[in-house]
Design a protein around this motif. Structure first.
Motif, mmCIF file in Angstrom:
data_model
loop_
_atom_site.group_PDB
_atom_site.id
_atom_site.type_symbol
_atom_site.label_atom_id
_atom_site.label_comp_id
_atom_site.label_asym_id
_atom_site.label_seq_id
_atom_site.Cartn_x
_atom_site.Cartn_y
_atom_site.Cartn_z
ATOM 1 N N UNK A 41 0.816 -1.212 0.000
ATOM 2 C CA UNK A 41 0.000 0.000 0.000
ATOM 3 C C UNK A 41 0.855 1.270 0.000
ATOM 4 N N UNK A 42 2.083 1.174 0.483
ATOM 5 C CA UNK A 42 2.953 2.350 0.566
ATOM 6 C C UNK A 42 4.056 2.342 -0.480
ATOM 7 N N UNK A 43 4.060 1.321 -1.316
ATOM 8 C CA UNK A 43 5.095 1.186 -2.341
ATOM 9 C C UNK A 43 4.475 0.750 -3.658
ATOM 10 N N UNK A 44 5.280 0.802 -4.691
ATOM 11 C CA UNK A 44 4.844 0.324 -5.999
ATOM 12 C C UNK A 44 5.965 -0.524 -6.595
ATOM 13 N N UNK A 45 5.577 -1.640 -7.209
ATOM 14 C CA UNK A 45 6.517 -2.557 -7.860
ATOM 15 C C UNK A 45 6.458 -2.356 -9.370
ATOM 16 N N UNK A 46 7.604 -2.503 -10.008
ATOM 17 C CA UNK A 46 7.656 -2.516 -11.470
ATOM 18 C C UNK A 46 8.650 -3.575 -11.907
ATOM 19 N N UNK A 47 8.383 -4.148 -13.071
ATOM 20 C CA UNK A 47 9.252 -5.156 -13.657
ATOM 21 C C UNK A 47 9.445 -4.780 -15.120
ATOM 22 N N UNK A 48 10.672 -4.948 -15.596
ATOM 23 C CA UNK A 48 10.975 -4.595 -16.979
ATOM 24 C C UNK A 48 11.854 -5.679 -17.583
ATOM 25 N N UNK A 49 11.544 -6.066 -18.814
ATOM 26 C CA UNK A 49 12.356 -7.033 -19.538
ATOM 27 C C UNK A 49 13.332 -6.277 -20.434
ATOM 28 N N UNK A 50 14.612 -6.649 -20.369
ATOM 29 C CA UNK A 50 15.629 -6.030 -21.207
ATOM 30 C C UNK A 50 16.269 -7.103 -22.088
ATOM 31 N N UNK A 51 17.056 -6.683 -23.045
ATOM 32 C CA UNK A 51 17.639 -7.646 -23.977
ATOM 33 C C UNK A 51 18.552 -8.655 -23.287
ATOM 34 N N UNK A 52 19.166 -8.251 -22.168
ATOM 35 C CA UNK A 52 20.067 -9.181 -21.467
ATOM 36 C C UNK A 52 19.505 -9.683 -20.141
ATOM 37 N N UNK A 53 18.225 -9.442 -19.864
ATOM 38 C CA UNK A 53 17.607 -9.898 -18.613
ATOM 39 C C UNK A 53 16.420 -9.034 -18.235
ATOM 40 N N UNK A 54 16.603 -8.253 -17.163
ATOM 41 C CA UNK A 54 15.501 -7.402 -16.752
ATOM 42 C C UNK A 54 15.771 -6.666 -15.458
ATOM 43 N N UNK A 55 14.725 -5.993 -15.000
ATOM 44 C CA UNK A 55 14.824 -5.135 -13.818
ATOM 45 C C UNK A 55 13.622 -5.378 -12.909
#
Length: 159
Positions: A41-55
């Motif tokens: 509730x106090x934070x936000x998650x994000x995920x990202x795919x990159x060419x060599x893996x992700x974040x």
């Protein structure tokens, strides 16, 4: 009459599936708060795919929330160390089953790097590999995270 009965059965099945999805997501949130040590509730998650893996990224929703920023940083340092050693128990506990990609990420752990970076409102873990099989596993893992956390992040590969 048969058509109407089928339609009612179909609508009931959709409603039951939606309730199961909502209950599963509520469980992910509750277990996640416990395992990660900071509030959804106090934070936000994000995920990202990159060419060599992700974040993987988590940010405090309020820039003045030093407590959440520190909890995120502590958790990410811990998670990066665990993942690098092949320990994926935290995601299993949060999601109530082993996420896709984990078995390959464990097997190829020495070919995957995890780097924690502080952000103004939280932290991020950059996950990368030069091994195509490891990158595919990382992408599967992150796509699952996007879906199960319901972040709305893109499942497309960027940069």
């Amino acid at each position: 009459m048969i058509r109407r009965a089928f339609l009612l059965l179909f609508v009931s099945a959709i409603a039951a599936s939606a309730q199961q999805t909502d209950a599963h997501h509520a469980g992910v949130v509750a277990r996640g708060d416990h395992v990660m040590g900071f509030s959804h509730e106090q934070t936000v998650h994000h995920f990202q795919l990159t060419t060599d893996g992700g974040i993987i990224e988590a940010l405090a929703s309020d820039s003045a929330d030093a407590k959440s920023r520190e909890e995120i940083h502590t958790h990410f340092e811990h998670i990066a160390t665990m993942f690098a050693s092949g320990d994926f128990n935290a995601p299993m506990l949060i999601h109530d089953h082993v996420p896709p990609g984990v078995s390959t990420m464990k097997k190829l752990r020495k070919q995957i790097s995890y780097r924690v970076q502080d952000e103004p409102n939280g932290s991020r873990i950059s996950i990368s590999s030069g091994n195509p099989e490891a990158v595919k596993a990382i992408h599967n893992f992150l796509r699952f995270q996007i879906q199960d956390h319901q972040t709305g992040d893109s499942i497309a590969i960027t940069n």
